[in-house]
Design an enzyme around this catalytic site. Structure first.
Site, mmCIF file in Angstrom:
data_model
loop_
_atom_site.group_PDB
_atom_site.id
_atom_site.type_symbol
_atom_site.label_atom_id
_atom_site.label_comp_id
_atom_site.label_asym_id
_atom_site.label_seq_id
_atom_site.Cartn_x
_atom_site.Cartn_y
_atom_site.Cartn_z
ATOM 1 N N ASN A 10 0.799 -1.027 -0.085
ATOM 2 C CA ASN A 10 -0.034 0.150 0.047
ATOM 3 C C ASN A 10 0.862 1.368 0.205
ATOM 4 O O ASN A 10 1.408 1.592 1.001
ATOM 5 C CB ASN A 10 -0.922 0.026 1.414
ATOM 6 C CG ASN A 10 -1.760 1.085 1.522
ATOM 7 O OD1 ASN A 10 -1.948 2.053 0.654
ATOM 8 N ND2 ASN A 10 -2.496 1.541 2.589
ATOM 9 N N LYS A 12 0.102 4.325 -0.338
ATOM 10 C CA LYS A 12 -0.761 5.387 0.248
ATOM 11 C C LYS A 12 -0.248 6.554 -0.563
ATOM 12 O O LYS A 12 -0.086 6.653 -1.813
ATOM 13 C CB LYS A 12 0.088 5.626 1.693
ATOM 14 C CG LYS A 12 0.056 4.528 2.587
ATOM 15 C CD LYS A 12 0.218 4.866 4.137
ATOM 16 C CE LYS A 12 -0.154 3.398 4.915
ATOM 17 N NZ LYS A 12 0.134 3.546 6.321
ATOM 18 N N HIS A 93 -9.494 1.020 4.570
ATOM 19 C CA HIS A 93 -8.418 1.408 5.386
ATOM 20 C C HIS A 93 -8.338 2.392 6.784
ATOM 21 O O HIS A 93 -9.248 3.330 6.484
ATOM 22 C CB HIS A 93 -7.041 1.737 4.588
ATOM 23 C CG HIS A 93 -5.581 1.910 4.939
ATOM 24 N ND1 HIS A 93 -5.340 2.620 6.071
ATOM 25 C CD2 HIS A 93 -4.807 0.938 4.956
ATOM 26 C CE1 HIS A 93 -4.173 2.349 6.504
ATOM 27 N NE2 HIS A 93 -3.679 1.410 5.736
ATOM 28 N N GLU A 95 -6.746 4.734 7.801
ATOM 29 C CA GLU A 95 -6.490 6.053 7.484
ATOM 30 C C GLU A 95 -7.799 6.652 6.990
ATOM 31 O O GLU A 95 -7.876 7.914 7.283
ATOM 32 C CB GLU A 95 -5.283 6.190 6.778
ATOM 33 C CG GLU A 95 -4.103 6.010 7.570
ATOM 34 C CD GLU A 95 -2.785 5.551 6.742
ATOM 35 O OE1 GLU A 95 -2.775 5.653 5.442
ATOM 36 O OE2 GLU A 95 -1.968 4.776 7.441
ATOM 37 N N GLU A 164 -5.673 -4.986 10.542
ATOM 38 C CA GLU A 164 -4.478 -4.152 10.853
ATOM 39 C C GLU A 164 -4.705 -3.344 12.065
ATOM 40 O O GLU A 164 -5.462 -2.421 12.132
ATOM 41 C CB GLU A 164 -4.374 -3.357 9.566
ATOM 42 C CG GLU A 164 -3.988 -3.736 8.201
ATOM 43 C CD GLU A 164 -3.652 -2.647 7.323
ATOM 44 O OE1 GLU A 164 -2.554 -3.024 6.839
ATOM 45 O OE2 GLU A 164 -4.249 -1.738 6.965
ATOM 46 N N GLY A 170 2.622 1.777 10.667
ATOM 47 C CA GLY A 170 3.610 2.737 10.590
ATOM 48 C C GLY A 170 4.155 3.312 11.957
ATOM 49 O O GLY A 170 4.965 4.296 12.106
ATOM 50 N N SER A 209 3.125 -2.659 10.435
ATOM 51 C CA SER A 209 4.786 -2.553 10.451
ATOM 52 C C SER A 209 5.322 -3.795 10.095
ATOM 53 O O SER A 209 6.099 -4.523 10.982
ATOM 54 C CB SER A 209 5.051 -2.206 11.948
ATOM 55 O OG SER A 209 4.581 -0.729 12.163
HETATM 56 C C1 PEP Z 1 -0.827 -0.129 5.879
HETATM 57 O O1 PEP Z 1 -0.723 0.986 5.226
HETATM 58 O O2 PEP Z 1 -1.848 -0.777 5.634
HETATM 59 C C2 PEP Z 1 0.318 -0.525 6.864
HETATM 60 C C3 PEP Z 1 0.105 -1.643 7.255
HETATM 61 O O3 PEP Z 1 1.422 0.410 7.139
HETATM 62 P P1 PEP Z 1 2.873 -0.145 7.553
HETATM 63 O O4 PEP Z 1 3.185 -1.353 7.144
HETATM 64 O O5 PEP Z 1 3.676 1.159 7.379
HETATM 65 O O6 PEP Z 1 2.664 0.011 9.095
#
Ligand code: PEP
Length: 248
Positions: A10, A12, A93, A95, A164, A170, A209
């Site tokens: 992803n 983003k 997601h 976010e 998630e 992140g 992460s």
């Molecule tokens: C994500 O964007 O869905 C995500 C899991 O980000 P990261 O791997 O940077 O934590």
């Protein structure tokens, strides 16, 4: 059921024309891992160029509007994603659930629109740190999933779920293997309850992460059928060791 793992990146709001070299490097290297499905969900404006750069490799969007067309300034329909060459899209997601105030009902409608159009859909769910610390992670995520899941699993397009934990995205923090196993098994049970046998084949990805250093351990957990990767998907040097770990 043993399913082929899916490792989806992803990007983003990252990615300019100059970064297509990374898309190309990832697509080329992924050919060495035919036992893993690999995809990159890039900014909408980059989809068509990415598809042209790596024909046959799965490029996806990061969101889709639930309606086919209309007065929705700035939004992108499933038909538009397909027209640009996308094979899949992320929906729900955290976010977007947060910043765009997307409700479970909207996420469900987006998932249904994507699947109906023939796009693979990666539907994200996850709990906040507050909820985790209150010991309510499983019940919260299951309630979120119940309201976000598309009604039916008909059609060819594939649905995957990404668990998630919001506090792990992140941040460098990762849920413990036993917490992940508990959550994925609860999600699996709900998928089977909802879709019958088809629910056993819906891939459940872990996200938050994921990095080269923890990928192998994560992929060893029961019912972890792949990963949704943010930061570590931007560079082939970080992403490919994760794909390699998924190959086992
Ligand atoms: C994500 O964007 O869905 C995500 C899991 O980000 P990261 O791997 O940077 O934590």
């Amino acid at each position: 059921m043993v399913v082929k793992k899916l490792v989806a990146g992803n990007w983003k709001m990252h990615g300019l024309s100059a970064d297509l070299v990374e898309v190309k490097a990832i697509a080329d290297a992924s050919r060495n891992y035919p036992g893993v499905d690999v995809a990159l969900c890039v900014p909408a404006i980059l989809i068509e160029r990415a598809v042209r750069a790596v024909p046959g490799f799965a490029i996806g969007g990061q969101d889709v509007h639930h309606q086919e067309k209309g007065a929705h300034t700035g939004n992108i329909s499933a038909a538009m994603l397909l027209d640009a060459g996308a094979a899949l899209t992320i929906v729900g997601h955290s976010e977007r659930r947060d910043a765009q105030r997307e409700s479970n009902a909207e996420v469900k409608a987006k998932a249904e629109a994507g699947l109906a159009a023939g796009l693979g859909v990666v539907l994200c769910v996850g709990e906040s740190l507050e909820v985790r610390e209150a010991g309510k992670a499983v019940e919260t995520v299951l309630a979120q999933l119940d309201r976000s899941l598309p009604e039916a699993r008909g059609g060819e397009a594939e649905l995957a779920i990404a668990y998630e934990p919001i506090w792990a995205i992140g941040t460098g923090k990762v849920a413990t293997p036993s917490d992940i196993a508990e959550m994925h098994s609860a999600i699996r049970a709900q998928l089977v309850e909802r879709y019958g046998e088809d629910g056993a084949g819906v891939r459940i990805l872990y996200g938050g992460s994921v990095k080269p250093s923890n990928a192998a351990e994560l992929f060893g957990i029961h019912d972890v059928d792949g990963a949704l990767v943010g930061g570590a998907s931007l560079k082939a040097a970080d992403f490919m060791p994760i794909v390699e770990a998924a190959a086992g």
